[in-house]
Design an enzyme around this catalytic site. Structure first.
Site, PDB file in Angstrom:
ATOM      1  N   GLU A 142       0.850  -1.194   0.000  1.00  0.00           N
ATOM      2  CA  GLU A 142       0.000   0.000   0.000  1.00  0.00           C
ATOM      3  C   GLU A 142       0.889   1.248   0.000  1.00  0.00           C
ATOM      4  O   GLU A 142       2.074   1.157   0.338  1.00  0.00           O
ATOM      5  CB  GLU A 142      -0.889   0.003   1.255  1.00  0.00           C
ATOM      6  N   ALA A 145       2.368   1.316   3.446  1.00  0.00           N
ATOM      7  CA  ALA A 145       2.909   0.104   4.083  1.00  0.00           C
ATOM      8  C   ALA A 145       3.340  -0.913   3.037  1.00  0.00           C
ATOM      9  O   ALA A 145       2.524  -1.360   2.222  1.00  0.00           O
ATOM     10  CB  ALA A 145       1.856  -0.532   5.000  1.00  0.00           C
ATOM     11  N   SER A 147       7.003  -3.079   3.458  1.00  0.00           N
ATOM     12  CA  SER A 147       7.713  -4.084   4.263  1.00  0.00           C
ATOM     13  C   SER A 147       6.882  -4.482   5.486  1.00  0.00           C
ATOM     14  O   SER A 147       6.842  -5.651   5.878  1.00  0.00           O
ATOM     15  CB  SER A 147       9.048  -3.508   4.748  1.00  0.00           C
ATOM     16  N   HIS A 193      -1.289  -9.162  13.872  1.00  0.00           N
ATOM     17  CA  HIS A 193      -1.124 -10.141  12.798  1.00  0.00           C
ATOM     18  C   HIS A 193      -2.356 -11.025  12.620  1.00  0.00           C
ATOM     19  O   HIS A 193      -2.617 -11.533  11.539  1.00  0.00           O
ATOM     20  CB  HIS A 193       0.096 -11.043  13.086  1.00  0.00           C
ATOM     21  N   GLU A 257       7.360 -17.313  -3.705  1.00  0.00           N
ATOM     22  CA  GLU A 257       7.665 -16.138  -4.544  1.00  0.00           C
ATOM     23  C   GLU A 257       9.159 -15.798  -4.478  1.00  0.00           C
ATOM     24  O   GLU A 257       9.794 -15.495  -5.485  1.00  0.00           O
ATOM     25  CB  GLU A 257       6.820 -14.960  -4.026  1.00  0.00           C
ATOM     26  N   HIS A 353      31.430  -3.944 -20.997  1.00  0.00           N
ATOM     27  CA  HIS A 353      30.989  -3.446 -22.311  1.00  0.00           C
ATOM     28  C   HIS A 353      31.473  -2.018 -22.585  1.00  0.00           C
ATOM     29  O   HIS A 353      31.346  -1.530 -23.718  1.00  0.00           O
ATOM     30  CB  HIS A 353      29.460  -3.468 -22.417  1.00  0.00           C
ATOM     31  N   GLU A 382      17.040  -5.557   3.263  1.00  0.00           N
ATOM     32  CA  GLU A 382      17.094  -5.295   4.710  1.00  0.00           C
ATOM     33  C   GLU A 382      16.134  -6.221   5.463  1.00  0.00           C
ATOM     34  O   GLU A 382      16.469  -6.744   6.531  1.00  0.00           O
ATOM     35  CB  GLU A 382      16.741  -3.824   4.995  1.00  0.00           C
TER      36      GLU A 382
HETATM   37  C1  LIG Z   1       8.158  -3.060 -10.005  1.00  0.00           C
HETATM   38  C2  LIG Z   1       7.522  -3.476  -8.722  1.00  0.00           C
HETATM   39  C3  LIG Z   1       6.543  -4.465  -8.735  1.00  0.00           C
HETATM   40  C4  LIG Z   1       5.906  -4.834  -7.552  1.00  0.00           C
HETATM   41  N1  LIG Z   1       4.869  -5.743  -7.600  1.00  0.00           N
HETATM   42  C5  LIG Z   1       4.123  -5.925  -6.475  1.00  0.00           C
HETATM   43  C6  LIG Z   1       2.930  -6.704  -6.523  1.00  0.00           C
HETATM   44  O1  LIG Z   1       2.552  -7.263  -7.571  1.00  0.00           O
HETATM   45  N2  LIG Z   1       2.197  -6.819  -5.398  1.00  0.00           N
HETATM   46  C7  LIG Z   1       2.551  -6.227  -4.215  1.00  0.00           C
HETATM   47  O2  LIG Z   1       1.841  -6.375  -3.242  1.00  0.00           O
HETATM   48  N3  LIG Z   1       3.689  -5.499  -4.139  1.00  0.00           N
HETATM   49  C8  LIG Z   1       4.473  -5.323  -5.237  1.00  0.00           C
HETATM   50  N4  LIG Z   1       5.617  -4.556  -5.163  1.00  0.00           N
HETATM   51  C9  LIG Z   1       5.954  -3.923  -3.903  1.00  0.00           C
HETATM   52  C10 LIG Z   1       7.223  -4.435  -3.200  1.00  0.00           C
HETATM   53  O3  LIG Z   1       7.024  -5.730  -2.697  1.00  0.00           O
HETATM   54  C11 LIG Z   1       7.558  -3.402  -2.119  1.00  0.00           C
HETATM   55  O4  LIG Z   1       8.023  -2.247  -2.796  1.00  0.00           O
HETATM   56  C12 LIG Z   1       8.589  -3.880  -1.125  1.00  0.00           C
HETATM   57  O5  LIG Z   1       8.058  -4.909  -0.324  1.00  0.00           O
HETATM   58  C13 LIG Z   1       9.086  -2.755  -0.226  1.00  0.00           C
HETATM   59  O6  LIG Z   1       8.039  -2.030   0.330  1.00  0.00           O
HETATM   60  P1  LIG Z   1       8.013  -0.414   0.222  1.00  0.00           P
HETATM   61  O7  LIG Z   1       8.261  -0.068  -1.184  1.00  0.00           O
HETATM   62  O8  LIG Z   1       6.790   0.078   0.869  1.00  0.00           O
HETATM   63  O9  LIG Z   1       9.276   0.047   1.048  1.00  0.00           O
HETATM   64  P2  LIG Z   1       9.315   0.402   2.618  1.00  0.00           P
HETATM   65  O10 LIG Z   1       8.726  -0.720   3.392  1.00  0.00           O
HETATM   66  O11 LIG Z   1       8.761   1.760   2.822  1.00  0.00           O
HETATM   67  O12 LIG Z   1      10.875   0.430   2.878  1.00  0.00           O
HETATM   68  C14 LIG Z   1      11.691   1.558   2.578  1.00  0.00           C
HETATM   69  C15 LIG Z   1      13.111   1.269   3.043  1.00  0.00           C
HETATM   70  O13 LIG Z   1      13.114   1.043   4.454  1.00  0.00           O
HETATM   71  C16 LIG Z   1      13.697  -0.215   4.746  1.00  0.00           C
HETATM   72  N5  LIG Z   1      13.026  -0.825   5.902  1.00  0.00           N
HETATM   73  C17 LIG Z   1      11.696  -0.971   6.104  1.00  0.00           C
HETATM   74  N6  LIG Z   1      11.477  -1.630   7.250  1.00  0.00           N
HETATM   75  C18 LIG Z   1      12.699  -1.919   7.770  1.00  0.00           C
HETATM   76  C19 LIG Z   1      13.150  -2.616   8.937  1.00  0.00           C
HETATM   77  N7  LIG Z   1      12.289  -3.162   9.805  1.00  0.00           N
HETATM   78  N8  LIG Z   1      14.471  -2.728   9.136  1.00  0.00           N
HETATM   79  C20 LIG Z   1      15.352  -2.195   8.267  1.00  0.00           C
HETATM   80  N9  LIG Z   1      14.993  -1.538   7.149  1.00  0.00           N
HETATM   81  C21 LIG Z   1      13.675  -1.402   6.913  1.00  0.00           C
HETATM   82  C22 LIG Z   1      13.478  -1.036   3.480  1.00  0.00           C
HETATM   83  O14 LIG Z   1      14.384  -2.130   3.405  1.00  0.00           O
HETATM   84  C23 LIG Z   1      13.699   0.007   2.410  1.00  0.00           C
HETATM   85  O15 LIG Z   1      15.071   0.157   2.188  1.00  0.00           O
HETATM   86  C24 LIG Z   1       6.290  -4.220  -6.329  1.00  0.00           C
HETATM   87  C25 LIG Z   1       7.312  -3.273  -6.318  1.00  0.00           C
HETATM   88  C26 LIG Z   1       7.911  -2.884  -7.489  1.00  0.00           C
HETATM   89  C27 LIG Z   1       8.969  -1.810  -7.429  1.00  0.00           C
END
Ligand SMILES: Cc1cc2nc3c(=O)[nH]c(=O)nc-3n(C[C@H](O)[C@H](O)[C@H](O)COP(=O)(O)OP(=O)(O)OC[C@H]3O[C@@H](n4cnc5c(N)ncnc54)[C@H](O)[C@@H]3O)c2cc1C
Length: 394
Positions: A142, A145, A147, A193, A257, A353, A382
């Site tokens: 979302e 949210a 991670s 959870h 996955e 390259h 992470e």
């Molecule tokens: C091209 C693409 C396709 C995708 N397809 C899907 C899909 O089909 N369905 C779906 O549901 N999702 C999808 N995703 C989402 C993807 O799984 C998430 O982007 C990913 O899980 C990270 O979540 P976020 O982007 O909200 O990052 P955030 O959770 O906001 O994290 C931001 C940063 O903080 C760090 N961080 C967060 N929590 C912690 C912690 N506890 N300890 C240390 N570091 C932390 C992270 O590692 C990251 O570096 C897709 C993403 C992309 C880019």
């Protein structure tokens, strides 16, 4: 020692890994033929326009969307390794977005339906998805949210026999083309959870809005959506699995996955390595092929060693998975390691390259852009390291 007794290293031999049988090799051969003949020639065009839905239909006809799925729903009933073979061979399309769109169908959205769904849900969604007639997506992430799955805000509120869903999902692969989404929603916001439930939501219901087609660094051939759910009414039969068990269902889904993603990373790294090896044998500088400079030769040695290490991790972990274990630590290790080395390899291949690596026409930069996602998607580096660290009681 007589000459006949000298055992020479068999560098050129195609080695079969012990997890694969002759049947897997034949399957690999037929998928590779299909990928090279019917998919790879369109890769450049699909980078511009995303790949067409007809790829699902065609792969469904060929049986490639249900290799390890039950025959009762039109699958081939193969073992887990058959799905691994598909993930590896898709790298030959040189179109990461395509491989991802297919993997969302086969290894992300479909497994929870087959594992936790009712017979009706399997017949209505899994069977046509295996046939390539219906396209699936998975909605966890979302805007607020990713991670932190337990931090999602999408709500499903009971209303008589129905549920009313409100919320938003982002970065959803296949989100624009999907017929249904496996949706993670909160049914009890106070239960942590235990307050999360999965729903199987048709995308043509009133209130499901495909808000935006998101532009991204790589994986251009896939469609990525921002979705809104506004007062979407679904019957109780849309609940997938057990109410309040969605977090655990989706945690299970993520293991498959991640392992398939790791296999894709190894194959993607091997693909860009092979192309670059060819280049290094042809490109000349200072009167010789660049691959014959020791510094370049050592780059290949480093890359090959990393790829082989990642491959062995993936295969051994897949063997555990196939044999009934639930090897979360090893899957997580394979995922983070394969993702990291695939990006390192692609980056080094750009370097080898030279300027050509930076140019679109060589396709090396595409490999880097596509593979880069794997350090974020399906759980960031992470988060993977945190899962591994916690598995030691820390
Ligand atoms: C091209 C693409 C396709 C995708 N397809 C899907 C899909 O089909 N369905 C779906 O549901 N999702 C999808 N995703 C989402 C993807 O799984 C998430 O982007 C990913 O899980 C990270 O979540 P976020 O982007 O909200 O990052 P955030 O959770 O906001 O994290 C931001 C940063 O903080 C760090 N961080 C967060 N929590 C912690 C912690 N506890 N300890 C240390 N570091 C932390 C992270 O590692 C990251 O570096 C897709 C993403 C992309 C880019």
């Amino acid at each position: 020692m007589a000459t006949a007794d000298v055992v020479k290293p068999d560098f050129a031999t195609e080695r079969k890994h012990f997890i694969f049988t002759d049947e897997h090799d034949q399957l690999r051969e037929s998928i590779r033929r299909f990928v090279i003949k019917e998919l790879a020639p369109h890769a450049d065009e699909w980078e511009e326009k995303t790949f067409p839905d007809s790829v699902f239909t065609r792969m469904g006809e060929l049986g490639f969307l249900g290799l390890d799925k039950p025959e009762a729903y039109g699958g081939q009933g193969g073992d887990y390794y058959t799905s691994l073979v598909l993930a590896e061979e898709m790298a030959h399309a040189h179109c990461g977005g395509l491989a991802m769109g297919i993997a969302v169908q086969t290894d992300m959205a479909m497994p929870p339906i087959l594992a936790f769904g009712t017979e009706e849900q399997k017949q209505e969604w899994a069977a046509p998805a295996i046939a390539g007639q219906k396209i699936l997506s998975l909605g966890i992430t979302e805007p607020d949210a990713g991670s932190d799955v337990a931090g999602i805000k999408t709500r499903a509120v009971k209303d008589g026999d129905d549920y009313i869903i409100n919320g938003s999902k982002t970065y959803i692969t296949n989100g624009h083309r999907a017929h249904a989404i496996v949706l993670v929603a909160k049914t009890d916001p106070d239960a942590g959870h235990g307050g999360i439930t999965l729903f199987l939501v048709p995308m043509d219901l009133p209130g499901v809005i495909r808000e935006k087609r998101l532009k991204k660094l790589g994986m251009h051939a896939s469609d990525t959506a921002l979705l809104a759910f506004q007062d979407v009414r679904v019957p109780a039969s849309a609940v997938l699995g057990q109410i309040g068990k969605g977090f655990y269902h989706i945690s299970w889904e993520l293991q498959g996955e991640r392992l398939i993603g790791a296999a894709g990373c190894v194959a993607g790294a091997q693909h860009v390595f092979d192309r670059t090896l060819q280049y290094a044998k042809e490109r000349k500088a200072f009167g010789r092929e660049i691959g014959h400079f020791q510094v370049i030769r050592h780059k290949f040695a480093e890359m090959a060693t990393k790829i082989e290490t990642a491959r062995q991790m993936v295969y051994t972990t897949a063997w555990r998975f196939q044999n009934g274990e639930y090897p979360v630590r090893e899957i997580t290790m394979a995922k983070v390691y394969a993702a990291r080395i695939s990006v390192e390899v692609a980056d080094e291949c750009i370097q080898i390259h030279g300027g050509a690596g930076y140019m679109q026409e060589y396709g090396i930069e595409r490999s880097w852009r596509d593979l880069r996602l794997n350090r974020i998607g399906a759980g960031t580096d992470e988060i993977m390291l945190d899962v591994i660290g916690r598995s030691y009681g820390l």
